[in-house]
Structure formats: structure tokens, C-alpha cells
Design an enzyme around this catalytic site. Sequence first.
Site, PDB file in Angstrom:
ATOM      1  N   HIS A  74    -109.669 -12.102 -89.319  1.00  0.00           N
ATOM      2  CA  HIS A  74    -108.555 -12.323 -88.585  1.00  0.00           C
ATOM      3  C   HIS A  74    -107.828 -11.454 -89.235  1.00  0.00           C
ATOM      4  CE1 HIS A  74    -109.212 -16.361 -87.002  1.00  0.00           C
ATOM      5  NE2 HIS A  74    -109.363 -16.535 -88.931  1.00  0.00           N
ATOM      6  N   CYS A  75    -108.418 -10.069 -89.630  1.00  0.00           N
ATOM      7  CA  CYS A  75    -107.261  -8.497 -90.100  1.00  0.00           C
ATOM      8  C   CYS A  75    -107.250  -9.551 -91.378  1.00  0.00           C
ATOM      9  CB  CYS A  75    -106.138  -8.227 -89.028  1.00  0.00           C
ATOM     10  SG  CYS A  75    -106.905  -7.685 -87.812  1.00  0.00           S
ATOM     11  N   VAL A  76    -107.708  -9.533 -92.358  1.00  0.00           N
ATOM     12  CA  VAL A  76    -107.333  -9.677 -94.112  1.00  0.00           C
ATOM     13  C   VAL A  76    -108.256  -8.973 -94.115  1.00  0.00           C
ATOM     14  CG1 VAL A  76    -107.173 -11.559 -95.863  1.00  0.00           C
ATOM     15  CG2 VAL A  76    -106.617 -12.254 -93.665  1.00  0.00           C
TER      16      VAL A  76
END
Length: 437
Positions: A381-383
Site C-alpha cells: 500500500h505504498c508504504v
Amino acid sequence: MRSPAPWHSPVQPAPGFDAARVRALFPALAEADEVYLDSASTTQKPLPVIEAVEGYHRRHTANAGRGTYRWATVLEREIESIRARTADFLGARPDEIVFTPGATAGLNAVALAWGLAELDDGDEILYSPRDHAANVYPWVQLRTTLARFGRHIRLVPYRVTALGEADIDDLAARVTPRTRLITVSHLHHVFGALTTLEELRDRVDPRVLWCFDCSQSGGHLPIDVRALGADFAVLSAHKMFGTTGTGVLYCARRVHDRLTAFLPGGNSAVRVADSMLQPAEMPRRLEGGTPNIPGILALGAALEVLTDMGLPRVAEHNRVLTRRLIDGLRPVPGLRFLPGPAHAPCENGYGIVSFTLDGIGATDLGFVVAELGFLVRTGAHCVPADAGAERVQPVDAGGPNGLADADSVRVSTHVYTTGDDIDRFVRCVATIASEVR
């Protein structure tokens, strides 16, 4: 480690929403057999938003403010009206509202328009490595750029609690006389936890600036930037019924004289003597070039839809669905929640829940539930895998299950999501869990 006991009061539907009427506003849902549970990635678009975009391209297409003829002047007035509407939406003033290509562009604008000019050797920015990459990488890039000119700033990471919120005590302990900016996710895009930093405000020098990434909270719950104490805040239009390629950057008046025109071009600067450029007044200073006119018109339509629905009702609807989802998934064998509302001692949550399931990877689970008609987000999730910060250990507690960095399934809701959608998804996951075990 098992999650806390479920909340005990019975689930009631959120008041005031007629599911059929709400869903009729969103044409894509009327034509779909699938259940859309990925609103944290992007929301579905209501008819007024679609009509705003089509109307611009079908009727009186012009460049706003670039001519004295009626098509151009009417568009300019409409954009300024939407700027004022956006300011009201956030509890701000119109000159504090900058239109951007998105939340990522807004955070980069803060780094370039403020950071490049203001930060000195040894200054510090406090951030969370668990936030979205858009609230991490601009500061890493800023540090790299400044280093080329002999200015070395520090990026200081702070912890996240088991509830998915910024750890206030840890954050306070990391503040030093060289701290210049604290940046935080208002509503976390994976954990679904709300952070306001209210408890920290009186413990920090008032000269420190505060930056809030409101990409997930915008359009989901009421936002008052003054109550937040924000100096900067960003929103993403496509996550609040608008279109992609449009965002909002709030810049408090107290920082206006500290911002440079990082994107020189039409509107953003005026030529003066000796070939020097003097920045235009805010907000034009940060709006060089032709704006995304249809995107801004769509944002105006989205704000009207959200205002008509009532953001407190939207927030309550998502809170009820969050609780329904958590209570439904909690008994599933092998299911583990990431930090967030599932671990909170009281009822909270605004439409984002992430989890893993023993025996099957998140990507495979996402594929299976999609084949069965449920559209969710999977992965990291784009972490950022590596935020590039100085290693201040421990960066965070890793959550109650040590899953803060794990790939996961994320379920996210909005007003067009129903209780029946949630119940069917829970039954689907429970069936898969029994099969993989």
C-alpha cells in the site's frame, strides 16, 4: 496474539442514507456486478462530477483567466468560487488554498517552496516511515538536494502505536531545538487510525510547523485545519469523489512570506528590475501554468455532493461499516488485523481495515476474492520499504502482531458501500479461511 474483545453494542445502520438513492448517483456501480471495497485508492464518481468534466469539454472550453472574452472570464470566476468553497470546507481562507495536481504534488510543493529556502544545516523534520510514500520521499529528496549545496538536514522517524496512531510520547521525545517541521498522516491509509497531534501542541515550540496529509480524511470526515493547528495540509480530489490529477494544498497565512515560487511560469511570478523575479501573491505564487480546469470544476461538484450528504453522516456511515467489518472478521481462524481500529478500546474507524490470513498470501487472497466479486487492495500500500532515514531505533513497535511492514489486504468503504456488501465479504473470507486451513 488475539485481538481485543469485540464491541458489544448491536450494529445499527447509519442514519439518513437511502442505499438505492446513493448508489444511483454513481453510474459505474449501477453497471457492475462486483462489490467495490477500494475507496482508499480512489472513490467512485457521482453524476455531478462526471457532468462537470463533460460540460467543460462540451461547452465553452477555454483557458481560465487567459482572455477577456466571456468563456475565459466565467471560468476564472468559477474557479475562484470553488477556491472559496474549498476554503469553507476546510475552515480556511481562500488565499490559503492552492490547487495542485494531487496530494503528492502538494507535499512536494511544501518541500520545494518552503524547505529549499528555509532549512539550514542541522535542521530536522520529524516523520513516520509507516506513512504513505508521498509523505516520506519528498523529504528524502529534499535532504538529498540540500546536501548538494552543503546543507545537511536530518529526517527523524517516530513510532506508530498498536492502534496505528502516531506515538505522541515518542514524537515529543524526538523534538529538539532544531526541529522545523512535523509531518503526519491525518487518517492513515493502511491502519485507518486518526491522528490529530492535539496532545502534542502545547509541548512543542510554536515556531515548529505542522503538516497533515489529509488524503484519506478528506471527504470522509469533517476537517478544520485551524482546529488541527495545521500550517500545511494536502487533499487528493480523486479520493473524495473528484477526478485524478487534482489536489488541494492548504498553506496557513503565517507561512506565506516563507514560500518561494517553486514552479515559475504564468501567474506564479512577476518580472522586476535586473532580471529578478518577485513571487506573486498567494495562492498564485504556487500555481504556475495552466491549471487542471476540468479537475477543479469536478472538485467543486464533489464538494457540493459531500456537503449535501453531510460529512458527519458520511463519517458515521463509515464508522458503522468499519465496526461491522471488524466484528465480522474477528472470529475468522488465522485472520490477524494490522494496527488500527480493531485494536482500539472504543468504537472508532473511518472506513479502512487491513488484515492478513494465515495460509495464503495477501496478493493471492486479493486475487481469489476478486474472482468472487470483491474488489480490494493488496500489497504494501505504498508504504516505503526503506525510508532512507537515520536509524533511530526502534522506529515503531510493529503493531500488536508484528505486522506493520507486512503485505496485507485492505478493505475501504464509502457511502455507496452497504452493510450487505460487508456481510457478504466476511462470509467469503471465512469460507476461504476454512479451505486454506
